[in-house]
Write an enzyme that holds these catalytic residues in place. Structure first.
Site, mmCIF file in Angstrom:
data_model
loop_
_atom_site.group_PDB
_atom_site.id
_atom_site.type_symbol
_atom_site.label_atom_id
_atom_site.label_comp_id
_atom_site.label_asym_id
_atom_site.label_seq_id
_atom_site.Cartn_x
_atom_site.Cartn_y
_atom_site.Cartn_z
ATOM 1 N N GLY A 160 61.937 18.327 29.583
ATOM 2 C CA GLY A 160 63.185 17.631 29.819
ATOM 3 C C GLY A 160 63.280 17.174 31.266
ATOM 4 N N CYS A 161 64.449 17.228 31.824
ATOM 5 C CA CYS A 161 64.723 16.762 33.180
ATOM 6 C C CYS A 161 63.722 17.303 34.192
ATOM 7 C CB CYS A 161 66.132 17.189 33.575
ATOM 8 S SG CYS A 161 66.522 16.954 35.312
ATOM 9 N N PHE A 162 63.008 16.403 34.875
ATOM 10 C CA PHE A 162 61.999 16.890 35.814
ATOM 11 C C PHE A 162 62.606 17.466 37.080
ATOM 12 C CE2 PHE A 162 60.887 12.060 36.463
ATOM 13 C CZ PHE A 162 62.139 11.789 36.992
#
Length: 224
Positions: free
Chosen positions: A59-61
């Site tokens: 998901g969100c890096f």
């Protein structure tokens, strides 16, 4: 389709500083190309072989950088995109879901301090391995979880780790995190690098609103 919570886009900040212990690695970073191929000399020298780098998607890096930077032995993390065929993708292209890439992080680690197996052990409790359509509030294949192996040994360890988790009985549902061969890794735009450090209030607002930690606690229990 559920519309994900938009992540605020900050202004460009200072240059991303990579913590590297080996002088040869520092020299390589000075000439870091835009694209890091799996067999690129910039990532596969004798001093910094594929065993000392790993690529994960969860998901969100921004969140993945924050989580992996806490792991002892990790030298640096770089947010980026991999898994697609479009060359030099932008954040807008990847987040729109049409480039085929997945938001991911390139992790550089010191094998004398940690191991790929320990990175895998740190990876699982920081993702939702049961959801194939994204992660938390970020919906779409560009946000799905994956492990990108960079050598046959990494593939073996990743598959064994996933099988062990599935066999543990922790989850009634199947573990759907993909294990894929690493291809070209494209570092994300500078404003994404170290976002959680440069913009802590915005980062924590996003992470809380996205429900990431609440879901992780539901899956894995409260962190010590």
């Amino acid at each position: 389709m559920i519309r994900p919570i938009a992540r605020p886009r900050p202004c460009a900040g200072r240059l991303h500083s990579l913590l590297l212990a080996l002088l040869v690695a520092v020299a390589m970073e000075a000439g870091l190309p835009q694209a890091l191929a799996a067999d690129s000399p910039a990532t596969t020298s004798t001093a910094d072989a594929p065993a000392a780098t790993a690529i994960f998607a969860g998901g969100c890096f921004w969140c993945m950088e924050s989580d992996f930077d806490k792991v002892p032995g990790v030298l640096s993390t770089t947010s980026g995109y991999t898994g697609g065929s479009l060359a030099n993708p932008t954040y807008e292209q990847v987040s729109a879901g049409g480039s085929g890439h997945i938001e991911s992080v390139l992790v550089r680690f010191d094998p004398a301090q940690t191991s790929y197996a320990k990175l895998l052990a740190a990876f699982w409790p920081n993702i939702d391995p049961l959801t194939a359509t994204g992660q938390f509030c970020d919906i779409g294949s560009q946000y799905r979880s994956a492990i990108f192996y960079r050598s046959p040994e990494q593939q073996r360890l990743a598959e064994a780790s996933k099988a062990q988790l599935q066999a543990s009985g922790r989850f009634a549902k199947p573990v759907v995190t993909e294990i894929l061969p690493a291809g070209t890794f494209y570092p994300a735009e500078e404003y994404h690098q170290d976002y959680y450090r440069k913009n802590p209030l915005r980062y924590h607002f996003y992470r809380t609103r996205c429900g990431r930690d609440a879901r992780l606690e539901e899956l894995w229990g409260k962190k010590p």
